[in-house]
Motif scaffolding. Structure first.
Motif, PDB file in Angstrom:
ATOM      1  N   GLU A 125     -44.133   4.893 -42.954  1.00 36.97           N
ATOM      2  CA  GLU A 125     -43.394   4.619 -41.719  1.00 36.97           C
ATOM      3  C   GLU A 125     -42.781   5.895 -41.126  1.00 36.97           C
ATOM      4  N   LEU A 126     -41.984   6.604 -41.907  1.00 34.65           N
ATOM      5  CA  LEU A 126     -41.372   7.817 -41.381  1.00 34.65           C
ATOM      6  C   LEU A 126     -42.386   8.946 -41.213  1.00 34.65           C
ATOM      7  N   THR A 151     -51.994   2.047 -44.345  1.00 32.03           N
ATOM      8  CA  THR A 151     -51.069   1.105 -43.703  1.00 32.03           C
ATOM      9  C   THR A 151     -51.680  -0.289 -43.662  1.00 32.03           C
ATOM     10  N   VAL A 164     -48.444   4.219 -33.955  1.00 29.91           N
ATOM     11  CA  VAL A 164     -47.661   5.099 -34.824  1.00 29.91           C
ATOM     12  C   VAL A 164     -46.168   4.945 -34.546  1.00 29.91           C
ATOM     13  N   GLY A 165     -45.803   4.874 -33.264  1.00 29.01           N
ATOM     14  CA  GLY A 165     -44.402   4.757 -32.897  1.00 29.01           C
ATOM     15  C   GLY A 165     -43.751   3.496 -33.418  1.00 29.01           C
ATOM     16  N   TYR A 216     -44.386   1.910 -36.190  1.00 30.48           N
ATOM     17  CA  TYR A 216     -44.085   2.054 -37.619  1.00 30.48           C
ATOM     18  C   TYR A 216     -42.960   3.055 -37.843  1.00 30.48           C
ATOM     19  N   PHE A 217     -42.946   4.115 -37.051  1.00 31.28           N
ATOM     20  CA  PHE A 217     -41.872   5.095 -37.182  1.00 31.28           C
ATOM     21  C   PHE A 217     -40.518   4.460 -36.856  1.00 31.28           C
ATOM     22  N   ALA A 234     -45.433   8.418 -40.193  1.00 34.73           N
ATOM     23  CA  ALA A 234     -46.460   7.944 -39.269  1.00 34.73           C
ATOM     24  C   ALA A 234     -46.825   8.960 -38.187  1.00 34.73           C
ATOM     25  N   PRO A 235     -45.868   9.722 -37.619  1.00 29.18           N
ATOM     26  CA  PRO A 235     -46.245  10.693 -36.573  1.00 29.18           C
ATOM     27  C   PRO A 235     -47.281  11.714 -37.024  1.00 29.18           C
ATOM     28  N   GLY A 271     -39.291   2.435 -39.737  1.00 28.42           N
ATOM     29  CA  GLY A 271     -38.674   3.256 -40.776  1.00 28.42           C
ATOM     30  C   GLY A 271     -37.282   3.721 -40.391  1.00 28.42           C
ATOM     31  N   VAL A 272     -37.113   4.121 -39.130  1.00 33.58           N
ATOM     32  CA  VAL A 272     -35.797   4.544 -38.648  1.00 33.58           C
ATOM     33  C   VAL A 272     -34.807   3.385 -38.708  1.00 33.58           C
ATOM     34  N   TRP A 294     -54.109   7.480 -42.785  1.00 37.72           N
ATOM     35  CA  TRP A 294     -52.873   6.717 -42.576  1.00 37.72           C
ATOM     36  C   TRP A 294     -53.182   5.275 -42.194  1.00 37.72           C
TER      37      TRP A 294
END
Length: 445
Positions: free
Chosen positions: A240-241, A260, A172-173, A175-176, A243-244, A179-180, A256
Protein backbone atom coordinates in the motif's frame (compact mmCIF):
# COMPACT_ATOMS: atom_id res chain seq x y z
CA UNK A 1 12.19 23.16 -17.84
CA UNK A 2 12.49 21.61 -21.29
CA UNK A 3 14.01 18.49 -19.78
CA UNK A 4 11.09 18.23 -17.34
CA UNK A 5 8.56 18.60 -20.15
CA UNK A 6 10.43 15.96 -22.16
CA UNK A 7 10.35 13.52 -19.23
CA UNK A 8 6.62 14.12 -18.74
CA UNK A 9 5.99 13.56 -22.43
CA UNK A 10 8.09 10.38 -22.45
CA UNK A 11 6.39 8.98 -19.34
CA UNK A 12 2.74 9.98 -19.77
CA UNK A 13 2.32 10.27 -23.53
CA UNK A 14 3.71 6.92 -24.62
CA UNK A 15 2.49 5.45 -27.90
CA UNK A 16 0.06 2.61 -27.29
CA UNK A 17 -2.00 0.40 -29.57
CA UNK A 18 -5.69 1.41 -29.41
CA UNK A 19 -6.61 -2.23 -28.79
CA UNK A 20 -5.18 -2.03 -25.27
CA UNK A 21 -7.46 0.87 -24.36
CA UNK A 22 -10.37 -0.91 -26.07
CA UNK A 23 -9.82 -4.09 -24.06
CA UNK A 24 -9.89 -2.07 -20.85
CA UNK A 25 -13.19 -0.54 -21.99
CA UNK A 26 -14.67 -3.97 -22.66
CA UNK A 27 -13.38 -5.44 -19.39
CA UNK A 28 -14.75 -2.65 -17.20
CA UNK A 29 -18.01 -2.60 -19.14
CA UNK A 30 -18.55 -6.34 -18.79
CA UNK A 31 -17.91 -6.21 -15.06
CA UNK A 32 -20.30 -3.30 -14.47
CA UNK A 33 -22.95 -5.00 -16.63
CA UNK A 34 -22.58 -8.19 -14.61
CA UNK A 35 -23.04 -6.19 -11.43
CA UNK A 36 -26.13 -4.35 -12.65
CA UNK A 37 -27.81 -7.54 -13.87
CA UNK A 38 -26.87 -9.78 -10.94
CA UNK A 39 -27.86 -7.14 -8.37
CA UNK A 40 -30.93 -5.87 -10.21
CA UNK A 41 -33.51 -7.08 -7.68
CA UNK A 42 -31.37 -6.06 -4.71
CA UNK A 43 -30.91 -2.55 -6.10
CA UNK A 44 -34.66 -2.09 -6.62
CA UNK A 45 -35.33 -3.31 -3.10
CA UNK A 46 -32.76 -0.81 -1.81
CA UNK A 47 -34.52 2.04 -3.61
CA UNK A 48 -37.70 1.23 -1.70
CA UNK A 49 -36.01 1.08 1.71
CA UNK A 50 -36.82 3.25 4.69
CA UNK A 51 -35.99 6.88 3.90
CA UNK A 52 -34.23 7.18 7.26
CA UNK A 53 -31.35 5.06 5.92
CA UNK A 54 -30.73 7.47 3.02
CA UNK A 55 -27.64 9.62 3.58
CA UNK A 56 -26.62 11.33 0.30
CA UNK A 57 -22.87 11.41 -0.25
CA UNK A 58 -20.30 12.70 -2.72
CA UNK A 59 -21.61 14.56 -5.76
CA UNK A 60 -25.16 13.82 -4.59
CA UNK A 61 -24.70 15.48 -1.22
CA UNK A 62 -27.22 18.15 -2.26
CA UNK A 63 -30.16 15.70 -2.36
CA UNK A 64 -32.63 16.01 0.49
CA UNK A 65 -34.72 12.93 -0.32
CA UNK A 66 -34.30 9.74 -2.40
CA UNK A 67 -35.74 9.08 -5.85
CA UNK A 68 -39.07 7.41 -6.32
CA UNK A 69 -38.58 3.63 -6.77
CA UNK A 70 -40.23 3.79 -10.22
CA UNK A 71 -37.82 6.52 -11.31
CA UNK A 72 -34.85 4.54 -10.03
CA UNK A 73 -36.06 1.47 -11.95
CA UNK A 74 -36.17 3.47 -15.19
CA UNK A 75 -32.69 4.87 -14.53
CA UNK A 76 -31.35 1.34 -13.93
CA UNK A 77 -32.77 0.05 -17.22
CA UNK A 78 -31.40 3.08 -19.09
CA UNK A 79 -27.96 2.61 -17.50
CA UNK A 80 -27.92 -1.06 -18.54
CA UNK A 81 -28.66 -0.02 -22.14
CA UNK A 82 -25.87 2.57 -22.02
CA UNK A 83 -23.57 -0.06 -20.47
CA UNK A 84 -24.13 -2.35 -23.47
CA UNK A 85 -23.45 0.53 -25.87
CA UNK A 86 -20.25 1.28 -23.91
CA UNK A 87 -19.07 -2.32 -24.26
CA UNK A 88 -19.70 -2.60 -28.00
CA UNK A 89 -18.55 0.97 -28.68
CA UNK A 90 -21.72 2.15 -30.43
CA UNK A 91 -21.82 5.91 -31.12
CA UNK A 92 -19.21 6.19 -28.40
CA UNK A 93 -18.70 9.94 -28.67
CA UNK A 94 -22.15 10.23 -27.09
CA UNK A 95 -22.76 6.98 -25.20
CA UNK A 96 -19.26 6.82 -23.65
CA UNK A 97 -19.42 10.10 -21.69
CA UNK A 98 -23.12 9.64 -20.84
CA UNK A 99 -22.52 6.17 -19.42
CA UNK A 100 -19.42 7.33 -17.54
CA UNK A 101 -21.20 10.20 -15.82
CA UNK A 102 -24.33 8.07 -15.34
CA UNK A 103 -22.33 5.28 -13.67
CA UNK A 104 -20.65 7.80 -11.34
CA UNK A 105 -24.00 9.21 -10.24
CA UNK A 106 -25.69 5.80 -10.04
CA UNK A 107 -23.06 4.16 -7.85
CA UNK A 108 -22.82 7.29 -5.70
CA UNK A 109 -26.56 6.96 -5.15
CA UNK A 110 -25.99 3.31 -4.24
CA UNK A 111 -23.42 4.38 -1.66
CA UNK A 112 -25.93 6.81 -0.16
CA UNK A 113 -27.90 3.95 1.36
CA UNK A 114 -26.77 2.48 4.70
CA UNK A 115 -23.02 2.29 3.97
CA UNK A 116 -20.20 3.19 1.57
CA UNK A 117 -19.02 0.42 -0.75
CA UNK A 118 -15.50 1.67 -1.39
CA UNK A 119 -14.39 -1.48 -3.21
CA UNK A 120 -16.19 -0.34 -6.37
CA UNK A 121 -14.73 3.18 -6.42
CA UNK A 122 -11.77 2.16 -8.60
CA UNK A 123 -14.11 0.53 -11.14
CA UNK A 124 -16.17 3.70 -11.49
CA UNK A 125 -13.09 5.92 -11.79
CA UNK A 126 -11.76 3.61 -14.52
CA UNK A 127 -15.08 3.82 -16.36
CA UNK A 128 -15.11 7.63 -16.07
CA UNK A 129 -11.64 7.82 -17.63
CA UNK A 130 -12.39 5.32 -20.40
CA UNK A 131 -15.76 6.85 -21.18
CA UNK A 132 -14.27 10.30 -21.75
CA UNK A 133 -11.38 9.28 -24.03
CA UNK A 134 -11.01 7.55 -27.39
CA UNK A 135 -11.31 4.00 -26.03
CA UNK A 136 -13.61 2.87 -28.87
CA UNK A 137 -11.16 3.50 -31.72
CA UNK A 138 -10.63 -0.27 -31.90
CA UNK A 139 -12.67 -3.39 -31.17
CA UNK A 140 -15.93 -1.49 -31.41
CA UNK A 141 -18.98 -0.93 -33.57
CA UNK A 142 -17.64 2.49 -34.50
CA UNK A 143 -14.28 1.12 -35.67
CA UNK A 144 -16.05 -1.59 -37.66
CA UNK A 145 -18.16 1.06 -39.40
CA UNK A 146 -15.01 3.01 -40.24
CA UNK A 147 -13.56 -0.16 -41.75
CA UNK A 148 -16.65 -0.64 -43.91
CA UNK A 149 -16.21 2.92 -45.12
CA UNK A 150 -12.62 1.99 -46.06
CA UNK A 151 -11.12 4.35 -43.52
CA UNK A 152 -7.58 3.51 -42.44
CA UNK A 153 -7.45 1.79 -39.01
CA UNK A 154 -5.77 3.83 -36.30
CA UNK A 155 -2.35 2.70 -35.08
CA UNK A 156 -0.34 3.28 -31.92
CA UNK A 157 -0.59 6.86 -30.69
CA UNK A 158 0.08 8.91 -27.57
CA UNK A 159 -3.64 9.67 -27.17
CA UNK A 160 -4.13 6.03 -26.15
CA UNK A 161 -1.16 6.04 -23.77
CA UNK A 162 -1.94 8.77 -21.27
CA UNK A 163 -5.40 7.41 -20.29
CA UNK A 164 -3.78 4.07 -19.42
CA UNK A 165 -1.14 5.82 -17.33
CA UNK A 166 -3.90 7.74 -15.60
CA UNK A 167 -5.81 4.52 -14.86
CA UNK A 168 -2.62 3.04 -13.37
CA UNK A 169 -2.15 6.17 -11.26
CA UNK A 170 -5.75 5.98 -9.99
CA UNK A 171 -5.27 2.32 -9.04
CA UNK A 172 -1.97 2.98 -7.30
CA UNK A 173 -3.37 6.05 -5.56
CA UNK A 174 -6.29 4.14 -4.06
CA UNK A 175 -3.93 1.67 -2.37
CA UNK A 176 -1.56 4.38 -1.22
CA UNK A 177 -4.45 6.28 0.38
CA UNK A 178 -5.52 3.06 2.09
CA UNK A 179 -2.07 2.75 3.64
CA UNK A 180 -2.03 6.40 4.70
CA UNK A 181 -5.49 5.97 6.26
CA UNK A 182 -4.20 3.06 8.34
CA UNK A 183 -1.31 5.16 9.62
CA UNK A 184 -3.58 8.11 10.38
CA UNK A 185 -6.01 5.95 12.36
CA UNK A 186 -5.90 5.11 16.05
CA UNK A 187 -4.20 1.76 15.43
CA UNK A 188 -1.47 3.27 13.22
CA UNK A 189 1.64 1.06 13.23
CA UNK A 190 -0.22 -1.78 14.93
CA UNK A 191 -1.28 -2.64 11.38
CA UNK A 192 2.37 -3.18 10.48
CA UNK A 193 3.10 -5.57 13.35
CA UNK A 194 -0.02 -7.59 12.55
CA UNK A 195 -1.81 -6.94 15.85
CA UNK A 196 -4.59 -4.83 14.34
CA UNK A 197 -5.02 -7.23 11.43
CA UNK A 198 -5.31 -10.25 13.73
CA UNK A 199 -7.91 -8.46 15.85
CA UNK A 200 -9.90 -7.46 12.79
CA UNK A 201 -9.84 -11.02 11.47
CA UNK A 202 -11.01 -12.34 14.85
CA UNK A 203 -13.87 -9.82 15.09
CA UNK A 204 -14.96 -10.62 11.55
CA UNK A 205 -14.99 -14.36 12.27
CA UNK A 206 -16.95 -13.83 15.50
CA UNK A 207 -19.50 -11.63 13.74
CA UNK A 208 -20.02 -14.25 11.05
CA UNK A 209 -20.46 -16.99 13.64
CA UNK A 210 -23.09 -14.92 15.48
CA UNK A 211 -24.92 -14.23 12.22
CA UNK A 212 -24.85 -17.89 11.25
CA UNK A 213 -22.30 -17.75 8.40
CA UNK A 214 -18.82 -19.23 8.18
CA UNK A 215 -15.43 -17.63 8.64
CA UNK A 216 -12.79 -17.70 5.92
CA UNK A 217 -11.48 -21.13 4.86
CA UNK A 218 -8.03 -20.53 6.38
CA UNK A 219 -9.10 -18.72 9.57
CA UNK A 220 -8.81 -21.68 11.96
CA UNK A 221 -5.56 -22.77 10.34
CA UNK A 222 -3.61 -19.53 10.75
CA UNK A 223 -5.20 -17.63 13.64
CA UNK A 224 -2.96 -19.17 16.33
CA UNK A 225 0.20 -18.34 14.39
CA UNK A 226 0.76 -14.69 15.30
CA UNK A 227 4.00 -14.55 13.31
CA UNK A 228 1.98 -15.01 10.12
CA UNK A 229 0.03 -11.84 10.88
CA UNK A 230 3.31 -9.99 11.41
CA UNK A 231 4.44 -11.04 7.92
CA UNK A 232 1.06 -10.21 6.39
CA UNK A 233 0.99 -6.83 8.13
CA UNK A 234 4.42 -5.89 6.79
CA UNK A 235 3.56 -7.08 3.27
CA UNK A 236 0.28 -5.15 3.32
CA UNK A 237 2.08 -1.94 4.24
CA UNK A 238 4.72 -2.53 1.57
CA UNK A 239 2.04 -3.01 -1.10
CA UNK A 240 0.00 0.00 0.00
CA UNK A 241 2.58 2.60 1.02
CA UNK A 242 4.98 1.34 -1.65
CA UNK A 243 2.31 1.44 -4.36
CA UNK A 244 3.69 4.63 -6.04
CA UNK A 245 6.83 2.66 -6.97
CA UNK A 246 4.62 0.73 -9.40
CA UNK A 247 4.55 3.87 -11.54
CA UNK A 248 8.34 4.18 -11.75
CA UNK A 249 9.09 1.17 -13.97
CA UNK A 250 6.75 -0.99 -16.00
CA UNK A 251 8.11 -4.27 -14.62
CA UNK A 252 7.77 -2.99 -11.08
CA UNK A 253 4.15 -2.19 -11.87
CA UNK A 254 3.49 -5.69 -13.14
CA UNK A 255 5.08 -7.29 -10.09
CA UNK A 256 3.14 -4.99 -7.76
CA UNK A 257 -0.10 -5.80 -9.58
CA UNK A 258 0.43 -9.56 -9.24
CA UNK A 259 1.24 -9.39 -5.53
CA UNK A 260 -1.66 -7.03 -4.80
CA UNK A 261 -4.01 -9.37 -6.68
CA UNK A 262 -2.68 -12.23 -4.55
CA UNK A 263 -3.28 -10.13 -1.42
CA UNK A 264 -6.99 -9.90 -2.25
CA UNK A 265 -7.21 -13.65 -2.69
CA UNK A 266 -5.48 -13.98 0.70
CA UNK A 267 -8.14 -11.72 2.23
CA UNK A 268 -10.80 -13.99 0.75
CA UNK A 269 -9.27 -17.22 2.06
CA UNK A 270 -8.66 -15.77 5.53
CA UNK A 271 -11.79 -13.64 6.01
CA UNK A 272 -14.13 -14.78 3.26
CA UNK A 273 -14.45 -11.20 1.97
CA UNK A 274 -14.82 -10.90 -1.80
CA UNK A 275 -13.44 -7.87 -3.63
CA UNK A 276 -14.64 -9.13 -6.98
CA UNK A 277 -13.19 -6.48 -9.29
CA UNK A 278 -9.81 -6.84 -7.61
CA UNK A 279 -9.89 -10.65 -7.33
CA UNK A 280 -10.83 -11.02 -11.00
CA UNK A 281 -7.61 -9.22 -11.91
CA UNK A 282 -9.51 -6.70 -14.05
CA UNK A 283 -8.42 -3.87 -11.76
CA UNK A 284 -4.78 -4.50 -12.72
CA UNK A 285 -5.10 -5.03 -16.49
CA UNK A 286 -3.76 -1.54 -17.24
CA UNK A 287 -0.31 -2.61 -16.00
CA UNK A 288 0.03 -5.26 -18.73
CA UNK A 289 0.25 -5.30 -22.54
CA UNK A 290 -3.10 -7.06 -22.76
CA UNK A 291 -3.52 -6.38 -26.47
CA UNK A 292 -0.81 -8.95 -27.15
CA UNK A 293 -3.27 -11.75 -26.39
CA UNK A 294 -4.96 -10.81 -29.67
CA UNK A 295 -1.84 -11.16 -31.79
CA UNK A 296 -1.63 -14.38 -33.70
CA UNK A 297 1.51 -16.22 -34.57
CA UNK A 298 2.31 -16.62 -38.22
CA UNK A 299 0.85 -19.75 -39.66
CA UNK A 300 3.40 -22.56 -39.85
CA UNK A 301 3.53 -24.58 -43.05
CA UNK A 302 2.14 -28.09 -42.86
CA UNK A 303 4.41 -31.11 -42.94
CA UNK A 304 2.75 -33.83 -45.01
CA UNK A 305 -0.83 -34.45 -43.98
CA UNK A 306 -0.15 -34.27 -40.27
CA UNK A 307 -0.89 -31.33 -37.98
CA UNK A 308 0.86 -28.01 -38.36
CA UNK A 309 4.37 -28.19 -37.03
CA UNK A 310 6.85 -25.54 -35.97
CA UNK A 311 10.40 -25.50 -37.28
CA UNK A 312 11.55 -25.24 -33.66
CA UNK A 313 13.07 -28.30 -32.00
CA UNK A 314 11.55 -28.93 -28.60
CA UNK A 315 11.62 -31.97 -26.36
CA UNK A 316 9.56 -32.35 -23.19
CA UNK A 317 10.97 -34.73 -20.56
CA UNK A 318 8.46 -35.91 -17.96
CA UNK A 319 8.05 -38.48 -15.20
CA UNK A 320 6.68 -41.46 -17.10
CA UNK A 321 5.17 -43.27 -14.10
CA UNK A 322 3.47 -40.19 -12.60
CA UNK A 323 -0.25 -40.08 -13.41
CA UNK A 324 -0.29 -36.27 -13.11
CA UNK A 325 2.66 -35.93 -15.54
CA UNK A 326 1.02 -38.21 -18.08
CA UNK A 327 -2.17 -36.19 -17.80
CA UNK A 328 -0.13 -33.03 -18.38
CA UNK A 329 1.27 -34.50 -21.61
CA UNK A 330 -2.25 -35.37 -22.81
CA UNK A 331 -3.31 -31.83 -21.87
CA UNK A 332 -0.53 -30.41 -24.09
CA UNK A 333 -1.41 -32.64 -27.04
CA UNK A 334 -5.06 -31.68 -26.88
CA UNK A 335 -4.54 -27.91 -26.63
CA UNK A 336 -1.32 -27.11 -28.50
CA UNK A 337 -1.46 -24.68 -31.41
CA UNK A 338 1.32 -26.34 -33.39
CA UNK A 339 2.85 -29.80 -33.17
CA UNK A 340 6.26 -28.53 -32.10
CA UNK A 341 6.97 -30.84 -29.15
CA UNK A 342 8.49 -34.29 -28.91
CA UNK A 343 8.22 -36.23 -25.68
CA UNK A 344 10.34 -38.66 -23.67
CA UNK A 345 10.02 -39.99 -20.15
CA UNK A 346 12.81 -39.22 -17.71
CA UNK A 347 13.10 -42.96 -16.98
CA UNK A 348 13.74 -43.89 -20.63
CA UNK A 349 17.14 -44.35 -22.23
CA UNK A 350 16.41 -41.36 -24.48
CA UNK A 351 15.54 -39.21 -21.47
CA UNK A 352 18.69 -40.26 -19.61
CA UNK A 353 20.88 -39.50 -22.63
CA UNK A 354 19.37 -36.03 -23.01
CA UNK A 355 19.82 -35.29 -19.30
CA UNK A 356 23.46 -36.32 -19.53
CA UNK A 357 24.02 -34.35 -22.74
CA UNK A 358 22.78 -31.16 -21.15
CA UNK A 359 24.55 -31.72 -17.85
CA UNK A 360 21.38 -32.24 -15.84
CA UNK A 361 21.26 -34.44 -12.77
CA UNK A 362 19.22 -37.60 -13.08
CA UNK A 363 16.21 -36.67 -10.97
CA UNK A 364 12.47 -37.10 -11.46
CA UNK A 365 11.05 -34.14 -9.58
CA UNK A 366 11.01 -31.63 -12.45
CA UNK A 367 9.54 -31.45 -15.89
CA UNK A 368 12.25 -30.45 -18.37
CA UNK A 369 11.86 -28.60 -21.67
CA UNK A 370 14.73 -28.50 -24.14
CA UNK A 371 13.88 -25.78 -26.67
CA UNK A 372 16.35 -24.86 -29.40
CA UNK A 373 19.27 -25.93 -27.24
CA UNK A 374 18.08 -24.06 -24.14
CA UNK A 375 16.95 -25.91 -21.01
CA UNK A 376 13.90 -24.91 -18.94
CA UNK A 377 12.96 -26.61 -15.68
CA UNK A 378 10.09 -26.54 -13.17
CA UNK A 379 7.79 -23.52 -13.49
CA UNK A 380 9.91 -22.04 -16.30
CA UNK A 381 9.30 -25.18 -18.36
CA UNK A 382 5.54 -25.12 -17.70
CA UNK A 383 5.16 -21.45 -18.67
CA UNK A 384 7.34 -21.87 -21.77
CA UNK A 385 5.20 -24.81 -22.91
CA UNK A 386 2.01 -22.82 -22.28
CA UNK A 387 3.12 -20.23 -24.84
CA UNK A 388 2.26 -22.75 -27.55
CA UNK A 389 -1.16 -23.63 -26.13
CA UNK A 390 -4.47 -22.27 -27.33
CA UNK A 391 -6.27 -19.47 -25.52
CA UNK A 392 -6.96 -18.99 -22.69
CA UNK A 393 -4.10 -21.29 -21.58
CA UNK A 394 -1.50 -19.21 -23.43
CA UNK A 395 -2.46 -16.22 -21.26
CA UNK A 396 -0.64 -17.88 -18.37
CA UNK A 397 2.51 -16.29 -19.82
CA UNK A 398 1.58 -13.28 -17.68
CA UNK A 399 2.75 -15.33 -14.69
CA UNK A 400 6.35 -14.72 -15.81
CA UNK A 401 6.20 -11.54 -13.72
CA UNK A 402 5.84 -13.65 -10.56
CA UNK A 403 9.33 -14.16 -9.08
CA UNK A 404 10.86 -17.49 -10.08
CA UNK A 405 11.58 -18.42 -6.47
CA UNK A 406 7.89 -18.15 -5.60
CA UNK A 407 6.75 -20.00 -8.73
CA UNK A 408 9.20 -22.83 -8.12
CA UNK A 409 8.13 -23.12 -4.47
CA UNK A 410 4.57 -23.84 -5.63
CA UNK A 411 5.88 -26.23 -8.28
CA UNK A 412 8.10 -28.10 -5.78
CA UNK A 413 5.18 -28.50 -3.38
CA UNK A 414 3.02 -30.04 -6.11
CA UNK A 415 5.90 -32.23 -7.34
CA UNK A 416 6.60 -33.54 -3.82
CA UNK A 417 2.97 -34.61 -3.42
CA UNK A 418 2.20 -35.74 -6.96
CA UNK A 419 2.24 -39.48 -6.18
CA UNK A 420 0.05 -39.07 -3.09
CA UNK A 421 -2.46 -36.90 -4.92
CA UNK A 422 -2.63 -38.59 -8.32
CA UNK A 423 -0.95 -42.00 -7.89
CA UNK A 424 1.57 -43.89 -10.00
CA UNK A 425 1.38 -46.22 -12.99
CA UNK A 426 3.67 -49.07 -13.89
CA UNK A 427 4.88 -47.59 -17.16
CA UNK A 428 4.56 -44.57 -19.39
CA UNK A 429 1.42 -44.53 -21.52
CA UNK A 430 1.87 -44.13 -25.28
CA UNK A 431 -0.90 -42.58 -27.38
CA UNK A 432 -2.26 -43.97 -30.60
CA UNK A 433 -0.76 -43.23 -33.99
CA UNK A 434 -0.09 -40.76 -35.59
CA UNK A 435 0.79 -38.88 -32.37
CA UNK A 436 2.93 -41.81 -31.16
CA UNK A 437 5.72 -40.87 -33.56
CA UNK A 438 6.34 -37.74 -31.48
CA UNK A 439 7.23 -39.90 -28.45
CA UNK A 440 10.93 -40.65 -28.63
CA UNK A 441 10.45 -43.63 -26.28
CA UNK A 442 8.28 -45.37 -28.87
CA UNK A 443 11.09 -45.34 -31.41
CA UNK A 444 13.03 -47.72 -29.15
CA UNK A 445 10.14 -50.19 -28.76
Amino acid sequence: MMKLLKNIRTYWFIKVDPKRLALLRIATGCFSLWYLLSRFDMLQKMAGSDMETFRPTGVLGWMDQPLMPEVFLGITVALIALNIAYIIGWKFRFTGPVFAIGALLYFTYRNSWSMLYHNRNALILHIVILGLVASADALSWDSWKRGKNKMKPRGAHWQYGWPIQLICAVTVGSYFLSGVAKLAGDLAWEWANGTAMRSQVAVDALRKEVLGSEAGPLFNLIFEHTWLFLIMGILTFLLELGAPLAMVKRKWGMVWAVFTWMMHWGIFFIMGIRFRYQMSGLLFLSFFDIEKVLTRKKKISQMGEGPEKSTDTSVVLFDGVCSMCNSWVRFILKREKYAMYQFASLQSETGKRLLEAYGLSEQLSSIVLIHNGKVYQKSDAVLQICKNLKKPWSWSKMLWVVPKMLRDRVYDYAAANRYNWFGKQEQCELPDAPVRIRFLDSQNR
